[in-house]
Design a protein around this motif. Sequence first.
Motif, PDB file in Angstrom:
ATOM      1  N   GLY A  30       0.787  -1.226   0.000  1.00 52.46           N
ATOM      2  CA  GLY A  30       0.000   0.000   0.000  1.00 52.46           C
ATOM      3  C   GLY A  30       0.818   1.274   0.000  1.00 52.46           C
ATOM      4  O   GLY A  30       0.252   2.377   0.010  1.00 52.46           O
ATOM      5  N   TRP A  31       2.140   1.143  -0.049  1.00 55.07           N
ATOM      6  CA  TRP A  31       3.024   2.314   0.059  1.00 55.07           C
ATOM      7  C   TRP A  31       3.697   2.596  -1.276  1.00 55.07           C
ATOM      8  O   TRP A  31       4.368   1.728  -1.835  1.00 55.07           O
ATOM      9  CB  TRP A  31       4.073   2.061   1.124  1.00 55.07           C
ATOM     10  N   ASN A  32       3.495   3.800  -1.798  1.00 59.23           N
ATOM     11  CA  ASN A  32       4.190   4.241  -2.993  1.00 59.23           C
ATOM     12  C   ASN A  32       5.475   4.927  -2.550  1.00 59.23           C
ATOM     13  O   ASN A  32       5.460   6.094  -2.137  1.00 59.23           O
ATOM     14  CB  ASN A  32       3.316   5.203  -3.804  1.00 59.23           C
ATOM     15  N   ALA A  33       6.584   4.210  -2.616  1.00 58.84           N
ATOM     16  CA  ALA A  33       7.845   4.735  -2.104  1.00 58.84           C
ATOM     17  C   ALA A  33       8.333   5.939  -2.908  1.00 58.84           C
ATOM     18  O   ALA A  33       8.969   6.848  -2.351  1.00 58.84           O
ATOM     19  CB  ALA A  33       8.905   3.632  -2.107  1.00 58.84           C
ATOM     20  N   GLU A  34       8.023   5.958  -4.196  1.00 59.54           N
ATOM     21  CA  GLU A  34       8.475   7.067  -5.031  1.00 59.54           C
ATOM     22  C   GLU A  34       7.803   8.372  -4.625  1.00 59.54           C
ATOM     23  O   GLU A  34       8.454   9.422  -4.541  1.00 59.54           O
ATOM     24  CB  GLU A  34       8.178   6.777  -6.500  1.00 59.54           C
ATOM     25  N   MET A  35       6.513   8.324  -4.340  1.00 61.98           N
ATOM     26  CA  MET A  35       5.772   9.512  -3.917  1.00 61.98           C
ATOM     27  C   MET A  35       5.817   9.705  -2.403  1.00 61.98           C
ATOM     28  O   MET A  35       5.494  10.780  -1.903  1.00 61.98           O
ATOM     29  CB  MET A  35       4.306   9.385  -4.346  1.00 61.98           C
ATOM     30  N   ALA A  36       6.225   8.670  -1.675  1.00 63.27           N
ATOM     31  CA  ALA A  36       6.177   8.665  -0.207  1.00 63.27           C
ATOM     32  C   ALA A  36       4.761   8.971   0.283  1.00 63.27           C
ATOM     33  O   ALA A  36       4.532   9.806   1.154  1.00 63.27           O
ATOM     34  CB  ALA A  36       7.181   9.640   0.390  1.00 63.27           C
ATOM     35  N   LEU A  37       3.802   8.243  -0.317  1.00 64.57           N
ATOM     36  CA  LEU A  37       2.395   8.385   0.026  1.00 64.57           C
ATOM     37  C   LEU A  37       1.733   7.010  -0.001  1.00 64.57           C
ATOM     38  O   LEU A  37       2.158   6.132  -0.760  1.00 64.57           O
ATOM     39  CB  LEU A  37       1.672   9.284  -0.980  1.00 64.57           C
ATOM     40  N   PRO A  38       0.684   6.825   0.790  1.00 69.84           N
ATOM     41  CA  PRO A  38      -0.084   5.582   0.671  1.00 69.84           C
ATOM     42  C   PRO A  38      -0.956   5.628  -0.579  1.00 69.84           C
ATOM     43  O   PRO A  38      -1.495   6.685  -0.939  1.00 69.84           O
ATOM     44  CB  PRO A  38      -0.953   5.585   1.935  1.00 69.84           C
ATOM     45  N   TYR A  39      -1.080   4.500  -1.266  1.00 69.78           N
ATOM     46  CA  TYR A  39      -2.076   4.405  -2.321  1.00 69.78           C
ATOM     47  C   TYR A  39      -3.462   4.584  -1.705  1.00 69.78           C
ATOM     48  O   TYR A  39      -3.681   4.293  -0.524  1.00 69.78           O
ATOM     49  CB  TYR A  39      -1.986   3.060  -3.030  1.00 69.78           C
ATOM     50  N   GLU A  40      -4.392   5.029  -2.508  1.00 68.00           N
ATOM     51  CA  GLU A  40      -5.747   5.250  -1.993  1.00 68.00           C
ATOM     52  C   GLU A  40      -6.402   3.950  -1.534  1.00 68.00           C
ATOM     53  O   GLU A  40      -7.151   3.943  -0.559  1.00 68.00           O
ATOM     54  CB  GLU A  40      -6.610   5.912  -3.065  1.00 68.00           C
ATOM     55  N   ALA A  41      -6.132   2.852  -2.237  1.00 64.25           N
ATOM     56  CA  ALA A  41      -6.773   1.586  -1.873  1.00 64.25           C
ATOM     57  C   ALA A  41      -6.036   0.422  -2.512  1.00 64.25           C
ATOM     58  O   ALA A  41      -5.374   0.574  -3.547  1.00 64.25           O
ATOM     59  CB  ALA A  41      -8.244   1.584  -2.306  1.00 64.25           C
TER      60      ALA A  41
END
Length: 365
Positions: A30-41
């Motif tokens: 669930g973690w987008n390391a490139e954006m350093a954000l959680p995916y929405e779902a």
Amino acid sequence: MSDPRPALPELARFNQHFAQRIVPLWQGPGWNAEMALPYEALDAEHRPLPVQRYRAMACARQLYLFSSRIEQPGAAQRAAALFRSLQKHFHDAEHGGWFYSIDAAGKPLDRRKDLYTHAFIVFACAHYWGKSGDSLVESTLNAALEVIAEQFARDDGLYEASLAEDWGDLASGPLQNPQMHLAEAFLQVLAVRDDAAVRQALLQLCEALQAHFIEPQHGLMLEKPRGAVDNWFEPGHQFEWFYLLDTSPLLRGTALHSSIGRAFTFAEQCGVKDSAVLAMLDAQGNVLDATQRIWAQAEYLRALALRPGNEATLRRQLQALQTRFLHEAGWHECRDGEGAVSRHDMPSTTPYHLATCLEGLLGAG
């Protein structure tokens, strides 16, 4: 006498499932390391759904999650990354405040300023600052509180639900859910520091909600101001409000607390069927939407724990949560009125509800 609830086997299983099955989803797939954000779902196979947006509110809820009572390895580092991303991706350097969402490339998408988002930024930053003591976190918290007071506040003690990017009026008016989460955020600020302005704003907010949102016969917290066309109430929100008010020495004993105490009883009678919390009812108790949502089940659970003599109901509801919503791969977000799973995705925002539920049940701070 010590509280027996932490010893309940059903609660222990819920806590274990949360720590071993749910939180790791947001540390891994669930973690987008490139954006350093959680995916929405994530889908049922733990794959991120195609990215259409990232919301500041989701980032803030996960900031709360990873700075809360969980003791997962890497949680502190994840919280720090989420705080940095909140500022990097969502803060509006020109007009102040935070954008609602960004697109897959990190560019502002929905540029409006909404109270719901800003309430969660206050809530998460207050909680995170209480844990970290980081001065930058406190300055962000103060900036969010200032924006809410200067831009969203109305003369009647309530707050606009949504404003334009440049704080222009969108004629949104006040809505219940953002006001509730603002009250939750104010309570979190008061939990970590003595703040006279926040205390006064919270009391004024609760007085205004009593005056404008409470249905007098049953004490129900309506979703729109009293008198609005096609109004309704949500049992899950009655339970959520009950927990917030009943656990606050400042708000316990207020007129709003008294109203919501009555609303709890009515919502339980009309809005809980066979252990399922129903989504929407009208003020007479007629069911408008029988969808069962995991967040509402969680709110009922932690509210039940505050009601004396409810041990058997509490255990039954813990069992219902386990059998209807939790599964080996994570959780079911919704079931329809017939009990069939109606959503197969797992949103990044839901662990916040499960974490606050567990904190209420386990007595964690």
